[in-house]
Enzyme design. Structure first.
Site, PDB file in Angstrom:
ATOM      1  N   GLY A 156       1.460   8.446   3.338  1.00 30.86           N
ATOM      2  CA  GLY A 156       1.898   8.173   2.242  1.00 30.86           C
ATOM      3  C   GLY A 156       2.886   7.844   1.847  1.00 30.86           C
ATOM      4  O   GLY A 156       4.070   7.213   1.302  1.00 30.86           O
ATOM      5  N   CYS A 157       4.010   8.521   2.685  1.00 32.26           N
ATOM      6  CA  CYS A 157       4.904   8.979   2.090  1.00 32.26           C
ATOM      7  C   CYS A 157       6.326   7.610   3.495  1.00 32.26           C
ATOM      8  O   CYS A 157       6.994   7.199   2.904  1.00 32.26           O
ATOM      9  CB  CYS A 157       6.368  10.008   3.156  1.00 32.26           C
ATOM     10  SG  CYS A 157       5.538  12.065   1.977  1.00 32.26           S
TER      11      CYS A 157
END
Length: 157
Positions: free
Chosen positions: A48-49
């Site tokens: 996600g990051c």
């Protein structure tokens, strides 16, 4: 853990000085006169990051043209952040907040929901700071995917 106080539009952005990937300090108040997007994320090199960082990277030219500086902040060490920058070709500063003091001051660290459980950690958040150092936009618990596009629409970029 007590609920983390959150920032609201019109609040003065809490100042910070954090090291970048080269160990050089970056101070928010040194950027007065510029519009700054500060985004907090849990951990470099996670799916996600990475999605979020790459979205900011891919949007950086249009954000910069509209006068925005982007800063990403996580508890990761400068060395880990440097690897992340190199691996993903990131072109904006990533800052290290290992003791989470900035993240706490900005309301981006505390209890959150993760896979149906309550955990304590970094709350994925995005802030827009105006030229005078005031919060223009404060968004908490944002989704990694699609968030930058929504932010650009909101900013008219």
């Amino acid at each position: 853990m007590a609920p983390t106080p959150r920032l609201n539009p019109g609040d003065t952005a809490p100042d910070f000085t954090l090291d970048d990937t080269d160990g050089k300090p970056v101070t928010l108040s040194d950027l007065r006169g510029q519009k700054v997007i500060v985004y907090a994320y849990p951990a470099a090199m996670t799916p996600g990051c990475t999605t979020q960082a790459c979205d900011f990277r891919d949007s950086l030219q249009s954000l910069a043209a509209a006068g925005y500086t982007v800063l990403g902040i996580s508890p990761d060490s400068p060395a880990k952040l440097a690897k992340f920058v190199a691996k993903e070709g990131l072109t904006f500063p990533l800052l290290s907040d290992p003791d989470k003091s900035m993240l706490q001051a900005w309301g981006a660290y505390g209890e959150k929901q993760s896979y149906g459980r309550t955990v304590t950690g970094v709350i994925r958040s995005t802030f827009v700071v105006d030229e005078e150092g005031r919060i223009e936009i404060a968004q908490y618990a944002v989704k990694a995917s699609g968030h930058v596009a929504r932010l650009r629409r909101e900013l008219g970029v």
